[in-house]
Design a protein around this motif. Structure first.
Motif, PDB file in Angstrom:
ATOM      1  N   SER A 190       9.000 -12.874  10.057  1.00  0.00           N
ATOM      2  CA  SER A 190       9.755 -13.753   9.019  1.00  0.00           C
ATOM      3  C   SER A 190      10.101 -15.043   9.274  1.00  0.00           C
ATOM      4  CB  SER A 190      10.562 -12.811   8.258  1.00  0.00           C
ATOM      5  OG  SER A 190       9.601 -11.854   7.722  1.00  0.00           O
ATOM      6  N   ASP A 246       3.557 -12.507   4.357  1.00  0.00           N
ATOM      7  CA  ASP A 246       4.921 -11.847   4.730  1.00  0.00           C
ATOM      8  C   ASP A 246       4.722 -10.604   4.321  1.00  0.00           C
ATOM      9  OD1 ASP A 246       6.872 -11.203   6.207  1.00  0.00           O
ATOM     10  OD2 ASP A 246       8.139 -12.672   5.852  1.00  0.00           O
ATOM     11  N   GLU A 247       4.034  -9.490   5.117  1.00  0.00           N
ATOM     12  CA  GLU A 247       4.055  -7.979   4.574  1.00  0.00           C
ATOM     13  C   GLU A 247       3.641  -8.117   3.157  1.00  0.00           C
ATOM     14  OE1 GLU A 247       7.392  -5.672   5.994  1.00  0.00           O
ATOM     15  OE2 GLU A 247       7.455  -7.225   7.582  1.00  0.00           O
TER      16      GLU A 247
END
Ligand SMILES: Nc1ncnc2c1ncn2[C@@H]1O[C@H](COP(=O)(O)OP(=O)(O)OP(=O)(O)O)[C@@H](O)[C@H]1O
Ligand SMILES: [Mg+2]
Lengths: 289, 274
Positions: free
Chosen positions: A51, A174-175
Motif C-alpha cells: 500500500s 489496493d486489495e
C-alpha cells in the motif's frame, strides 16, 4: 523503446513517528518499470509495503529518496505545484479496499461525478463522462440509487466508475476485492480486465489472492520493502521456495503440478499459473504416460 | 436501528417536491415572517387557511404531517397555559374570588400563539424537511450563502461536511448495530439496570465506534485526495440548480400573502393582539 509509464529507481519511504524522532522504513529501494497498458499484479505479505508503494505513485505519500517518474514527469526532482499534482492524480487513479470509505456522495451518479467536478470539467461533459463511466462498469441503471443500498461488488464498481470518469491512464487497485464474496470479486475482476484490455488502462492490482495475480501480465513480489522478484505469473509461481520465503503461497493448481513433479511425475510445460493451463498440462502428461 | 430515517423526507410528487430547494428556503423564511406579521382575527384566519393549503398541496398524508407536531405538543400546552392565566384584560370570564382569573383576552392570545407555532412548524417542515432531501438542502444552503465566501466564511466546506455526515449516517448506524451485537454476544446488557449502569454499558460501544469512525475518516480523506479534491475552488457540479418560473411565482405569491396580511391587520374585528 518508448518510455515506461511508471519508472522508479531505488524508491524509498519511511513513516515518521508521531514525535518525528524514530523512522520506520517501509520501502527500502524499489526499482521497477511498468509500461503503459500493462496489467501488473503486486503480491506481498501483510505489512510488506504494497500500500505504501501504491500511495507513493500518486504522491499521497512523498518518497524519502530515490527516483519516481510517472508518464514522463519526474516527481522527485524539484517542486511539484498543485496543478502538476492534480494532473498526476487524474492520470493515476486509486481504488481502495473498503468501498464504504471511498464513496462521498449520497447518490451514485453524483459520486461518480465527484472526481471530474474537482477537476472543473464543464457540466455537459460531466454528464457525458458520468453516463459513459457508469456504462463501462455496467451500473447505469443504478445512477440514481443510494450507494449504501448497493452490494459490495456494485459499490466497488461505482468506485471504479468514479475513477474512470476522471479518464486516468492508470488505475491502482489496493486489495479492492478483499472484502467481496466470490461473485462480487468476479464482477470487479472482470471490470478490471476489461478496462485493461479494451480501454488500454494500465492496471496495478495489489492482492492477496494468487489466482487473481495469475490473470496479470506480470507479477511483482514485494517482501519487507524490497522487490523480491518479478516476472510473468508462470515464472513467478514456478519458484515455490522463493514465494514461501516471502510468506506467500502459489495458487492451488500450481501447487498440484509442482507437487506432482516433485513426486517424480514428468509434467511438461510452462503454463502453471492458470487453472486451465495446469489442467491441460496434467492431461497431456497423463495421455503420454 | 435498521432503516433509521434521518431527516423526514417523504417521497411524493407535489409542487413542493419539484421546486428548487433554494426557493423553498426563501419561501420558508418568508412564511416565518408572515406568521409574525399576523395581529388580528382576520389575519390569523388567513394564516390558518394558508397552512391548510400548504398541507394539501404538499400531498403528504395528514398522519405523517401530524407527526411533526408531536414534539412541540408540550410547548403548545405550556405557552397556551401561560397565555390563558397570565393575561389581564377588560373582560374577565371567571368569578372574582378565583385565584387565577381567566380573561377573554387571555384565551385569544393563547389561540393566536398556538396557531402561530403550529403554522410555523407545519410550513417549515413542509418546505424544508418533508419535500426536500437533506443533501439538496445542504446544496441549496451552499448556493444561497455563497456570497459569504467573499468574507472568508468557508461555506463550501460546511456544506461538504454536512453531505459527508449525511452519507455516513447509514454506514455508522449499521456499524453501531454490529458492535452492539458483538458486545451482546459477550454478555453486555443494555436494557436493564439503573440509568447509570445502562450509560456505562454504552462505553464499550462508543469506544470502538469512535475508533472506526476515525479510521474511516482517514481513509475517506485519502480517497478524496486521490480524486483531486482541493476544496470548493474551481469545482463544477453535475446537477446544477435551476430556478424555474414557477419558483418565482411561488415567491411572489407568498410576498403578496404577506402584504395581504398587513392589510387584514388594519381591519378591526373582534380582537387584535396588543
Ligand atoms: N501510517 C503509518 N504510520 C506508520 N507506519 C505505517 C503506517 N502505515 C503503514 N505502516 C507500516 O509500514 C509497513 C508497510 O505497510 P503497508 O500498509 O504498505 O503494507 P501492505 O503491504 O499494504 O500490507 P497489507 O497487506 O496488510 O495491506 C508496515 O510495517 C506498517 O506497519
Ligand atoms: Mg495494504
Amino acid at each position: 523503446m518508448t518510455q515506461p509509464f511508471i519508472h522508479t529507481e531505488n524508491l524509498c519511504f519511511s513513516y515518521k513517528d508521531s514525535e518525528g524522532a524514530g523512522e520506520h522504513p517501509a520501502l527500502k529501494g524499489i526499482s521497477v518499470d511498468i509500461n503503459a497498458g500493462e496489467y501488473v499484479a503486486v503480491l506481498g505479505h501483510n505489512g510488506s509495503g504494497k500500500s505504501t508503494f501504491a500511495k507513493l505513485l500518486n504522491l499521497i505519500l512523498e518518497p524519502s529518496s530515490g527516483v519516481l517518474c510517472i508518464n514522463g514527469m519526474n516527481l522527485t526532482e524539484g517542486e511539484i505545484d498543485d496543478e502538476q499534482l492534480m494532473e498526476l492524480r487524474r492520470n493515476v487513479g486509486m481504488v481502495f479496499q473498503n468501498p464504504d470509505n471511498q464513496l462521498v456522495a449520497t447518490v451514485v451518479e453524483e459520486d461518480v461525478a465527484f472526481g471530474p467536478e474537482n477537476l472543473g470539467v464543464p457540466q455537459e461533459e460531466l454528464r457525458r463522462r458520468v453516463d459513459d463511466a457508469l456504462d463501462v462498469v455496467g451500473m447505469r441503471e443504478y445512477a440514481k440509487h443510494e450507494p449504501h443500498r448497493l452490494s459490495g461488488g456494485q459499490k466497488q464498481r461505482v468506485a471504479i466508475a468514479g475513477m474512470i470518469a476522471m479518464m486516468p491512464k492508470c488505475i491502482i487497485f489496493d486489495e479492492s476485492t478483499a472484502m467481496l464474496d466470490p461473485g462480487g470479486r468476479r464482477e470487479v475482476l472482470d471490470t478490471i480486465r476489461m478496462l485493461n484490455r479494451e480501454h488500454g488502462i494500465t492496471v496495478l492490482n495489489i492482492t492477496h489472492y494468487m489466482n487473481e495475480a495469475a490473470e496479470a501480465d506480470r507479477v511483482l513480489v514485494i517482501n519487507d520493502g524490497l522487490l523480491l522478484t518479478q516476472g510473468t505469473p508462470n515464472e513467478v509461481f514456478s519458484d515455490r521456495a522463493l514465494l514461501l520465503s516471502a510468506g506467500l503461497e502459489v495458487p492451488q493448481c500450481s501447487e498440484v503440478v509442482l507437487e506432482l513433479r516433485e513426486g517424480g511425475i514428468a509434467i511438461e510445460g510452462e503454463d502453471i499459473a492458470s487453472l486451465q493451463g495446469c489442467a491441460d498440462m496434467i492431461a497431456r502428461a497423463y495421455a503420454t504416460r | 436501528m435498521k432503516g433509521i430515517s434521518f431527516g423526514q423526507y417523504y417521497p411524493a410528487s407535489s409542487v413542493f417536491h419539484r421546486m428548487d430547494p433554494r426557493a423553498k428556503i426563501i419561501l420558508a423564511v418568508l412564511y416565518i415572517v408572515s406568521t409574525f406579521l399576523c395581529k388580528n382575527v382576520l389575519s390569523f384566519a388567513a394564516l390558518t387557511i394558508s397552512a391548510l393549503l400548504l398541507v394539501i398541496l404538499s400531498r403528504i398524508p395528514l398522519r405523517i404531517m401530524l407527526r411533526s407536531l408531536r414534539p412541540i405538543l408540550f410547548i403548545v400546552v405550556f405557552t397556551s397555559a401561560i397565555n390563558i392565566f397570565a393575561t389581564r384584560g377588560a373582560h374577565r370570564l371567571t368569578p372574582e374570588h378565583w385565584w387565577l382569573a381567566i380573561y377573554e383576552e387571555g384565551l385569544w392570545n393563547a389561540l393566536f400563539m398556538v396557531l402561530r407555532i403550529v403554522c410555523l412548524i407545519l410550513s417549515t417542515s413542509i418546505f424544508l424537511t418533508y419535500t426536500t432531501t437533506p443533501v439538496s438542502l445542504a446544496n441549496a444552503l451552499e448556493r444561497l450563502l455563497s456570497p459569504l465566501k467573499r468574507i472568508k466564511i468557508p461555506v463550501h466546506d460546511f456544506a461538504m461536511m454536512m453531505t459527508i455526515a449525511l452519507r455516513f449516517i447509514p454506514t455508522l448506524s449499521e456499524e453501531t448495530e454490529k458492535i452492539m451485537n458483538a458486545q451482546k454476544a459477550r454478555g453486555a446488557n443494555f436494557t436493564t439496570g439503573s440509568l447509570f449502569a445502562r450509560a456505562k454499558a454504552l462505553i464499550p460501544i462508543l469506544v470502538p465506534l469512535f475508533v472506526s469512525a476515525f479510521n474511516r475518516a482517514f481513509e475517506l480523506a485519502t480517497a478524496m485526495e486521490c480524486r483531486c479534491y482541493h476544496g470548493g475552488e474551481g469545482r463544477t457540479q453535475l446537477n446544477v440548480l435551476h430556478y424555474r418560473a414557477s419558483d418565482f411565482v411561488a415567491i411572489l405569491l407568498l410576498v403578496g400573502f404577506g402584504v395581504g396580511l398587513w392589510f387584514l391587520n388594519r381591519v378591526d374585528f373582534l380582537y387584535r393582539l396588543g
